[in-house]
Structures are given as C-alpha cells and as structure tokens.
Enzyme design. Sequence first.
Site, PDB file in Angstrom:
ATOM      1  CE1 TYR A  98       1.372  -1.939   0.966  1.00 30.55           C
ATOM      2  CE2 TYR A  98       1.924  -3.010  -1.096  1.00 30.55           C
ATOM      3  CZ  TYR A  98       2.227  -2.709   0.214  1.00 30.55           C
ATOM      4  OH  TYR A  98       3.382  -3.183   0.792  1.00 30.55           O
ATOM      5  CB  SER A  99      -4.467   2.544  -1.759  1.00 32.89           C
ATOM      6  OG  SER A  99      -3.853   3.015  -0.577  1.00 32.89           O
ATOM      7  CB  ALA A 100      -6.588  -1.657  -5.236  1.00 33.80           C
ATOM      8  CE  LYS A 132      -6.943   5.027   1.128  1.00 33.70           C
ATOM      9  NZ  LYS A 132      -5.638   4.332   1.052  1.00 33.70           N
ATOM     10  CE1 TYR A 168      -5.563   7.775  -1.246  1.00 34.52           C
ATOM     11  CE2 TYR A 168      -3.192   7.517  -0.949  1.00 34.52           C
ATOM     12  CZ  TYR A 168      -4.440   6.968  -1.187  1.00 34.52           C
ATOM     13  OH  TYR A 168      -4.569   5.614  -1.357  1.00 34.52           O
TER      14      TYR A 168
END
Length: 390
Positions: free
Chosen positions: A67-69, A71, A157
Amino acid sequence: MTTINGEVASGFEPVREAFAANFDQHGDIGAAVCVYQHGRQVVDLWGGVADPDTGRLWERDTLQLVYSATKGATATAAHLLAQRGALDLDAPVATYWPDFAANGKAEIPVRWLLSHQAGLVALDQPVPVDEALAWQPMAAALAAQRPLWAPGTAHGYHGRTWGWLVGEVIRRVSGRTPGRFFADEIAAPLGLDFFIGLPGRERDRVSRMVYRPPEVDLTTVPTESVPTELREQVAAWRDPNSFSNRAFQVTNPAEMDFNSPEVQAAELPSSNGIGTARSLARMYAALVGEVDGKRLLAPDTLAAATKEQATGMDQVMVIPSRFSSGYMLPTEANPMMGPNSFGHTGRGGSLGFADPEHGIAFGYAMNHIISGADDERATALVNAVRESLA
C-alpha cells in the site's frame, strides 16, 4: 507456534522474539521483517502463511503489496531525478506538465505535490477504475481539477491522487513511466525485489491479503461515547463530503481489489508497490549510506529530501502529521527510531523507514491488513530494534 525462518545478527535477538510474538499475540498471518545497520543486513526474518485459502507458506522470496509504503519508493525516484538536475522541486509543476496549469494551478511547485500541500486530494468527478488503471485518464482529470484549498496554505494526505500527481511529473521528466523508472534506476542497481506495476511472471509469488476491520466501528458509536480526542476525526468519517472520505473515493467504484491481477499489474505509485521487506529495508539503507558500494542519494540531496515541509493538523486524516518532500516524518503516533527518521507507512501495517543517526533501515511487510489503533505489530518490531541497539 509459527515457524520463524531467516537469521539475525548477534544482539538483534529481540527482533526475532517480537516477530514471533506478532504471530502468537498480534494477528500476523504471513509476514517478513528486515533491518540493515550501517549498510549491513542484521535481521532477515519471515514466516507464516502467504495464502490462507491454499495454505501456501510464506517463503524467503514471497512478495507482498505494501500500500502507501510505496510512496517512499516513488519519492526516492523523484529525488534521484532532482539530484541529476533533471527536476527542480521548486519549479511550477506546469513547467513539466503544461496542462496542469488549469484552474489556478499554474504556480504550484512540484514540492507541494510531494508534501501533500496542493489541495488535490479529491476529484469533482471520480474516474472509472479501468480508466484510472490505464493512467492517462486519471492524469488528465487531475490536470483539470481545481484545488480544494488554497495551495500551500494547508496540507492533507493525498492518499490516492499523490501517485498519479508525482508519477506524471516523473513520467514527463524522465520519459519513462514511474514504475519503469524505478525498475531501471533504483531496483536494478540495488538488486531490489520490488515492483510498481507487477510483471505477470511474478504473480505466483505474491501473498494474498486478508482484511480485518476495526474491532469497534466508531462511526456507529454515539458521539458522547467517542473519546474526546477522537471526536473531530470521527465526525469527518461520518461526513460523506469530508476530505477524509473524498480522498479515497477518486475512482468509481471507490474500492479497488488490490488482490486482483489487474490492479497489481497497473502502476499506482501511491499504493500498489509489491516487494519484499528485505527490498524496502535495502532501499532505505542505500539512502542513508552505501550498500555493497552503492548509494542512492548524496548527503546534501538526502538532507533536502527529508527537510520538513508540512506539519500540523492534516486536512484529510484529521490528526497531526508531518511530511518532508514525499516522506513521512516522525510523530507521536509513529515515532520510528527518533526525530531524524523518515519513511512511510502503508495501509494495515506495512512500514519502511531509515534513521541516519543510528544507521538503521527497516522494512516490514505482512498480509493481514488490520485497521485501527489496536495494530501493534510494526511498533513492537521497531521497539525491539531500539532494544537491540541499547
């Protein structure tokens, strides 16, 4: 008892103990954790089940969507372009992406995209999922979108839109899609097993995610029973027009099936990176020092990349948050290893970060997606790293 595979260097035994406890006490099904210290791997552990439906075990090379890791990986790509002089983070986005200037966005600098200050958390008209996965229709929709607050005056966010915004800049500057640029310029030189856009040949190695909702759904609890410190956040969750909800409804339908081959094969630089905890840790290790003779960012580039750009109440998460140009910075809720840490969490528990003061780089990936504040797994592992250093 779950069998724990892998190895730890002398002194890092507390991490193995915490990792085993995550299975026995905190709900892990399949997971991996890796730690580097001063460019040397000191923890590399994995265990559990990669696919509960079939019983397939988690192996050394099992891949996990984080997921957002993701980014953190995409931000690293942008800073590599900046280091090479191809991208000026303080130049207007429209310098590289002319259509972006529409609706009063001509002066928004690239840095505000990275640091969640552009006010582009949602779309007036969500994009069909298949078109969002195809990339260009979503990029065009964001180029035409009006900001939802005066850019630069607040931060919130950009959970979904961040990937297309930053990714389109990377694409226009480098001439390659963000996933291709990451593969060529970061993953290949470092030998990372990490993909933004999964090749079909790797599909059989991917773990299957299992979702657990919060034990208590606070949106269904009477307001007077909600803890005072959470009431503003819960009120935002209850409001269908809040940024908290709209930020995750930019596609139609809003939910994507992140276990599906179609979503995993697309390039979603904010949210569908797939790789190993080992690769997350190795990338962050190469940001703060050399790994096998290779370093990604020079010290001055890294200092600029990790300098605080936005802090305070987050317009989307409705909690205090801190961002540099693309990386999350430590907060009370996510202290990482200390005030000099930087990195990124992912939905449901995944985490990658580095701490230059201690020479530590950390990666944790798991397939049990746990929502809510009761998820202690990553925190327990980071605390065990801290204990090992002490």
